[in-house]
Scaffold this motif. Structure first.
Motif, short mmCIF file in Angstrom:
data_model
loop_
_atom_site.label_atom_id
_atom_site.label_comp_id
_atom_site.label_asym_id
_atom_site.label_seq_id
_atom_site.Cartn_x
_atom_site.Cartn_y
_atom_site.Cartn_z
N SER A 96 0.83 -1.21 0.00
CA SER A 96 0.00 0.00 0.00
C SER A 96 0.86 1.26 0.00
O SER A 96 0.63 2.18 -0.79
N LEU A 156 1.56 4.16 -3.09
CA LEU A 156 0.88 5.44 -2.97
C LEU A 156 1.76 6.62 -2.61
O LEU A 156 1.33 7.78 -2.75
N ARG A 197 0.15 12.62 2.27
CA ARG A 197 -0.45 11.78 1.24
C ARG A 197 -1.20 10.61 1.86
O ARG A 197 -2.24 10.19 1.35
N LEU A 232 -7.87 1.97 -5.25
CA LEU A 232 -6.76 1.85 -4.31
C LEU A 232 -6.27 0.41 -4.24
O LEU A 232 -5.05 0.15 -4.13
N ALA A 256 -4.05 -0.26 -7.18
CA ALA A 256 -2.71 0.31 -7.02
C ALA A 256 -1.85 -0.58 -6.13
O ALA A 256 -0.70 -0.89 -6.46
#
Length: 402
Positions: free
Chosen positions: A117, A121, A175, A263, A266
């Motif tokens: 994760s 990101l 972020r 998400l 990703a």
């Protein structure tokens, strides 16, 4: 070699507090304390893993899967049986309904889910906000990503955040906010008002929320609230959990990640180049485990609470100030009542002194946080009751041995 830290491994080591200012690489505190425990014959209450297996029906399911030939690669996003079981688990306990096809992936433990994760990101120029103390792998992966690790303090005795400090920790560069709840190493379980503030701030700063909820079923009188259930959170939240803590099969390394499709896509893009897939027969067994009745989930929390109380009694008898946790495997103590203000030094002496190993809390902090938690020690109580009773008896002699 123009940069003072040109290699990713150095950034990871620095983030996990393993690299000294002179560039010397150390070992993790877990390895150091485990080595001391082995050398002295001490009871190891440092690293958080159980010393007894979980439910026999889950072990039997794994054995049956192996015998049936489930021994080759699983699909990259995990076997459908487990993804469906995770979705049903989320609906059963929290009213969430992630799509097993597009909104769930199975990972090699929660650690890989965190890594995939974050690496998906964030990068240089971004900030990742966590509470402090923080689980050491957070610092390592944030360092590896090149992002900046920003923290908001959790304050004893209840280890709740100062909401004004939390607000100030956010910026235009935030972020990701990474929330571990129930929280390791403090044992705090955050109430709704704290989690709602996190969501409010994440929306204001357009940040993604990643939640590490591996101790979701291990709470004592406090209700676990998944961030994804709060208003405005679902579309920006990745939720992580695993089988290791709930079912006491930490060596199987079966975790999962759920959240909105964009998400998950990703994170999956990165995850497939880390491990691709893992533990095919174990995935099938954990699918069966997630369907165990409510009585099982209530029972594991009740048993763990009993273990917490047994160990805490010995810690109080030692003259330590005990901060009673609301969840997780861990209880923290303050050594200051014994006149000791350096928990790292005491942790290194403790195995030989009383035959018990623990972890100093400052290692889970940046320098300022390490000073704030300088006298705190963390003990794991996820062990057999007879082991904890023996540890409690040994710890009760600490004041006399110092």
């Amino acid at each position: 070699m123009n940069s003072p830290m040109p290699f990713p491994w150095q950034r990871a080591a620095t983030g996990a507090n393993l690299l000294s200012p002179d560039g010397t690489l150390g070992v993790t505190i877990f390895e150091e304390m485990t080595t001391l425990a082995l050398q002295t014959g001490a009871i190891n209450l440092g690293q958080g893993f159980p010393d007894e297996d979980g439910p026999v029906e889950i072990k039997a399911a794994a054995q049956a899967a192996i015998a049936a030939g489930a021994n080759q690669y699983a699909p990259g996003k995990g076997i459908l049986e487990l993804r469906e079981a995770i979705s049903l688990h989320q609906e059963r306990f929290y009213g969430l309904e992630p799509d097993p096809q597009t909104e769930i992936i199975v990972t090699t433990g929660a650690t890989e889910a965190i890594a995939a994760s974050l690496l998906a990101l964030v990068g240089p120029g971004d900030e990742v906000l966590t509470f402090e103390p923080f689980y050491d792998s957070y610092g390592a992966i944030i360092g590896l990503s090149g992002a900046r690790h920003v923290t908001a303090p959790l304050l004893a005795p209840d280890f709740m955040p100062d909401l004004a400090a939390l607000d100030a920790a956010f910026s235009s560069r935030t972020r990701v906010v990474l929330v571990n709840n129930p929280h390791n190493p403090t044992g705090a379980v955050f109430p709704r008002e704290v989690l709602e503030r996190v969501v409010e701030l994440a929306i204001r700063h357009d940040a993604v929320i990643i939640t590490d909820e591996v101790y979701e079923h291990l709470t004592f009188g406090a209700r676990h609230i998944p961030v994804a259930t709060l208003p405005g959170a679902a579309g920006r939240t990745l939720t992580i959990s695993s089988a290791g803590k709930t079912f006491s099969f930490t060596g199987w390394k079966i975790g999962w990640l759920s959240g909105p499709e964009h998400l998950i896509a990703a994170a999956r893009t990165v995850k497939q180049f880390l491990s691709y897939s893992s533990g095919t027969p174990f995935q099938s067994a954990i699918a069966a485990g997630l369907g165990l009745p409510d009585e099982f989930y209530a029972g594991i929390a009740d048993t763990l609470q009993l273990k917490r109380d047994i160990l805490s009694e010995g810690l109080r008898a030692a003259g330590l100030d005990v901060f009673t946790p609301q969840g997780t495997y861990f209880v923290n103590v303050d050594t200051a009542p014994l006149g000791i203000t350096d928990a790292v030094e005491l942790a290194r002496r403790l195995p030989a002194l009383v035959g018990v190993a623990a972890i100093p809390v400052p290692v889970f902090c940046h320098p300022e946080g390490a000073e704030r938690t300088r006298s705190l020690l963390r003990f794991a109580f996820c062990k057999r009751i007879d082991v904890l009773q023996e540890a409690a008896e040994r710890l009760a002699t600490l004041r006399d041995r110092l």
